[in-house]
Scaffold this active site. Structure first.
Site, PDB file in Angstrom:
ATOM      1  N   THR A   1       0.854  -1.071  -0.276  1.00  0.00           N
ATOM      2  CA  THR A   1      -0.063  -0.290   0.002  1.00  0.00           C
ATOM      3  C   THR A   1       0.688   1.594   0.400  1.00  0.00           C
ATOM      4  OG1 THR A   1      -2.163  -1.240   1.290  1.00  0.00           O
ATOM      5  CG2 THR A   1      -1.919   1.692   0.708  1.00  0.00           C
TER       6      THR A   1
ATOM      7  N   TYR B   1      -8.145   1.193  -3.176  1.00  0.00           N
ATOM      8  CA  TYR B   1      -6.797   1.243  -4.043  1.00  0.00           C
ATOM      9  C   TYR B   1      -6.755   0.102  -4.692  1.00  0.00           C
ATOM     10  CZ  TYR B   1      -5.042   0.002  -0.082  1.00  0.00           C
ATOM     11  OH  TYR B   1      -4.238  -1.239   1.564  1.00  0.00           O
TER      12      TYR B   1
ATOM     13  N   THR C   1       2.022  -4.302   4.147  1.00  0.00           N
ATOM     14  CA  THR C   1       1.688  -4.686   6.022  1.00  0.00           C
ATOM     15  C   THR C   1       1.137  -6.118   6.301  1.00  0.00           C
ATOM     16  OG1 THR C   1      -0.471  -3.818   5.684  1.00  0.00           O
ATOM     17  CG2 THR C   1       1.131  -1.812   6.082  1.00  0.00           C
ATOM     18  N   ASP C   2       0.205  -6.381   5.178  1.00  0.00           N
ATOM     19  CA  ASP C   2      -0.154  -7.643   5.179  1.00  0.00           C
ATOM     20  C   ASP C   2       0.687  -9.160   6.027  1.00  0.00           C
ATOM     21  OD1 ASP C   2      -2.670  -6.406   4.928  1.00  0.00           O
ATOM     22  OD2 ASP C   2      -2.568  -7.967   3.281  1.00  0.00           O
TER      23      ASP C   2
ATOM     24  N   LYS D   1       1.006  -6.902  12.710  1.00  0.00           N
ATOM     25  CA  LYS D   1      -0.379  -6.042  12.129  1.00  0.00           C
ATOM     26  C   LYS D   1      -1.869  -6.396  13.337  1.00  0.00           C
ATOM     27  CE  LYS D   1      -3.013  -4.442   7.796  1.00  0.00           C
ATOM     28  NZ  LYS D   1      -2.662  -4.293   6.951  1.00  0.00           N
TER      29      LYS D   1
ATOM     30  N   GLU E   1      -1.925 -27.642  28.810  1.00  0.00           N
ATOM     31  CA  GLU E   1      -2.928 -27.859  27.753  1.00  0.00           C
ATOM     32  C   GLU E   1      -2.607 -28.885  27.239  1.00  0.00           C
ATOM     33  OE1 GLU E   1      -5.675 -26.589  27.375  1.00  0.00           O
ATOM     34  OE2 GLU E   1      -6.003 -24.641  28.383  1.00  0.00           O
TER      35      GLU E   1
HETATM   36  N1  LIG Z   1      -1.644  -1.799   3.822  1.00  0.00           N
HETATM   37  C1  LIG Z   1      -0.924  -2.909   3.206  1.00  0.00           C
HETATM   38  O1  LIG Z   1      -0.103  -2.596   2.397  1.00  0.00           O
HETATM   39  C2  LIG Z   1      -1.972  -3.305   2.622  1.00  0.00           C
HETATM   40  C3  LIG Z   1      -2.069  -4.652   1.273  1.00  0.00           C
HETATM   41  N2  LIG Z   1      -3.042  -5.525   1.301  1.00  0.00           N
HETATM   42  C4  LIG Z   1       0.015  -5.660   1.588  1.00  0.00           C
HETATM   43  O2  LIG Z   1      -0.228  -5.716   2.303  1.00  0.00           O
HETATM   44  O3  LIG Z   1       0.218  -4.952   0.205  1.00  0.00           O
END
Ligand SMILES: NC(=O)C[C@H](N)C(=O)O
Length: 337
Positions: free
Chosen positions: A20, A34, A100-101, A173, A294
């Site tokens: 992103t 986007y 970020t994923d 995340k 557990e």
């Molecule tokens: N905020 C992001 O970067 C999400 C995106 N789907 C990615 O990981 O490339």
């Protein structure tokens, strides 16, 4: 005079992978709708002229993808390029722009396999650069600031999001949409304000220079998969993953990494067939799984992921299996890394 300043500034290379932070939307109101991985690294760097006060920055487009699509091959390709740059006398710090994923996975992977004390910073953004209050510009500025600072050396792979410096090992995340998405159960290492880093704590686990793993000796990564647990779960997914060739299965367990009574016999059988079973927890704010709590791990010869979430446990297991297939060794690595 200009030449003199350039000589004094650190040399930072930004390796771009997409995400992103390189995303673009149709209008400035589109913060969530986007396309990721659209804008090239030259354009991202050119958009922040202030970077030239922090470091001599140059960019390299390693790939251009949304991070949910990153493969093990992509990880190895990126890791090898980072190692080459880290070996170069002309490079003082490395920044990786990333979606970020799966950013937490890549950051942890590099933390385990890069033999350098030069700063390696992984950075992303929650909003595309075309959106109002886009966060990528400041996150990248902060990443370059940390990458060019001597204080950041030897602290393992770091992540700069939302003004914070996080350990690449711990950070995850935790929430989507919001810009304060990245958190660690053990807290950030520091803050960046106006391009200056302020440190408060250090990582305690083995990393980079002190790691027994080295990207230069890893030819490929074994197939390690994750199966998610919930009420009414049975062994179907675990069996299917093993049948398709998984060498280890991460049990993304409920609570303490607990295992449903319907799944226990499946996992016992898979372990007898040679598949490593790693018990982790999918609780949201960070799990804490202990041996023989557990489930009788000693008896079943299972491994616990301790505080690593399932996706980070997958990374460590893949890297560990390049060195050992002994479950006791695997468990040692889970305590140490
Ligand atoms: N905020 C992001 O970067 C999400 C995106 N789907 C990615 O990981 O490339």
């Amino acid at each position: 005079k200009e030449v003199e300043t350039q000589q004094k500034l650190a040399n930072v290379v930004v390796l771009a992978t997409g995400g992103t932070i390189a995303g673009a939307g149709a209008s400035s109101a589109n913060s969530a709708t986007y396309q990721a991985a659209k804008v090239g690294i030259e354009q991202l760097i050119a958009g922040i002229p202030e970077l030239s006060h922090l470091a001599n920055v140059r960019g390299e487009q390693v790939m251009q993808i949304a991070s949910e699509s990153i493969t093990n091959e992509n990880l190895l390709q990126l890791g090898r390029r980072v190692a080459e740059l880290a070996d170069s006398k002309d490079v003082d710090g490395i920044v990786i722009t990333h979606g970020t994923d799966t950013l937490e996975e890549t950051a942890y992977f590099l933390n385990l396999v890069e033999k350098t004390d030069k700063p390696i910073i992984v950075v992303g953004s929650m909003r595309p650069g075309t959106a109002m209050s886009a966060d990528g510009m400041l996150n990248l500025y902060n990443a370059v600031a940390v990458a060019s600072s001597k204080d950041a050396r030897g602290k393992g792979v770091l992540v700069t999001m939302n003004d914070e410096i996080q350990s690449g090992r711990d950070v995850s995340k935790m929430i989507n949409i919001k810009t304060e998405a990245f958190k660690s159960p053990w807290g950030p290492l520091g803050m960046i304000v106006e391009g200056k880093s302020y440190w408060f704590r250090l990582p305690a686990k083995r990393h980079t220079m002190d790691s027994e793993f080295d990207i230069k000796t890893i030819k490929s990564l074994p197939d390690v998969e994750i199966a998610y647990s919930y009420g009414n779960v049975d062994g179907t997914a675990y069996k299917a993953l093993a049948q398709s060739g998984a060498k280890a299965i991460i049990h993304a367990g409920t609570g303490n990494g607990s295992v449903s009574s319907r799944v226990v016999p499946t996992l016992q059988a898979l372990r007898k067939d040679g598949v490593q079973i790693i018990r982790s927890s999918h609780v949201n704010a960070g799990g804490f799984v202990l041996r023989n709590a557990e489930q009788p791990d000693d008896k079943y010869d299972w491994v616990v992921a301790h505080d690593l979430n399932p996706q980070k446990a997958r990374i460590l297991t893949m890297v560990a299996l390049t060195k050992t297939s002994d479950s006791k060794e695997l468990q040692r690595m889970f305590w140490e890394y």
